[in-house]
Design an enzyme around this catalytic site. Structure first.
Site: not given
Ligand code: ADP
Length: 171
Positions: A22, A46, A95, A133
């Site tokens: 992120h 959630k 990803r 996450s």
């Molecule tokens: P959501 O529940 O909306 O998917 P996340 O917090 O999991 O929220 O992810 C937010 C954004 O960041 C999404 O677009 C996700 O694909 C992207 N993302 C998550 N992990 C990574 C990573 N390791 N590298 C790049 N982008 C990521």
């Protein structure tokens, strides 16, 4: 005359917690846009590890060195929040092919909901593609002495103490 600012992007997500993946998207987005808003979504369905307030606070610490990034929380439709902020762009990170498929469908739906808002995808950096996450929460759950060292490969340093504190075993 467009009503939304094409130089302002919103990067929305759960960020439970914020990872190195992120942070990488935030840094790159902040280089591309004049202004970047990181938006923590409140999803009543959630059960997050960190409250929305805790997540906002952690992300603020991590983005403090970046002058053009602000952090907010929102509930409900992301496109509505993006419009309220006056931004024309929704930034997402992808990803894997599975991510692309899900994000593609979501961007089509969002475009129907608000055709003036564009979704822009950044591909994850190679070194962070395996980070999620969910994985981090599993590592933190181990609650062992070496957990903090392992977490350093996955999350920014600011996230490690609050994350290990969530699972610290009473001794
Ligand atoms: P959501 O529940 O909306 O998917 P996340 O917090 O999991 O929220 O992810 C937010 C954004 O960041 C999404 O677009 C996700 O694909 C992207 N993302 C998550 N992990 C990574 C990573 N390791 N590298 C790049 N982008 C990521």
């Amino acid at each position: 005359m467009p009503t939304l600012n094409a130089r302002h992007a919103v990067y929305a997500g759960s960020f439970d917690p914020l990872t190195l993946g992120h942070r990488d998207i935030i840094r790159r987005g902040a280089m591309l846009y004049e202004r970047l808003t990181v938006a923590v979504g409140i999803n009543p369905e959630k059960r997050p590890l960190f409250s929305p307030e805790e997540r906002v606070d952690l992300i603020r610490q991590v983005v403090a060195p970046l002058g053009n990034v602000d952090v907010a929380m929102f509930e409900g439709l992301t496109v509505r929040f993006v419009r309220e902020r006056g931004a024309a762009v929704m930034l997402r990170g992808v990803r894997t092919l599975t991510d692309i498929e899900a994000e593609f469908t979501m961007s089509l739906a969002n475009h129907v909901l608000d055709p003036e808002i564009e979704t822009v995808f950044l591909t994850a950096s190679e070194k962070y593609t395996h980070i999620s996450s969910t994985l981090i929460k599993q590592v933190a759950l181990m609650g062992r002495d070496e957990t903090a060292r392992l977490l350093a490969d996955f999350v920014p340093p600011e996230v490690i103490p609050p994350l290990t504190a969530k699972h610290r075993r009473p001794s």
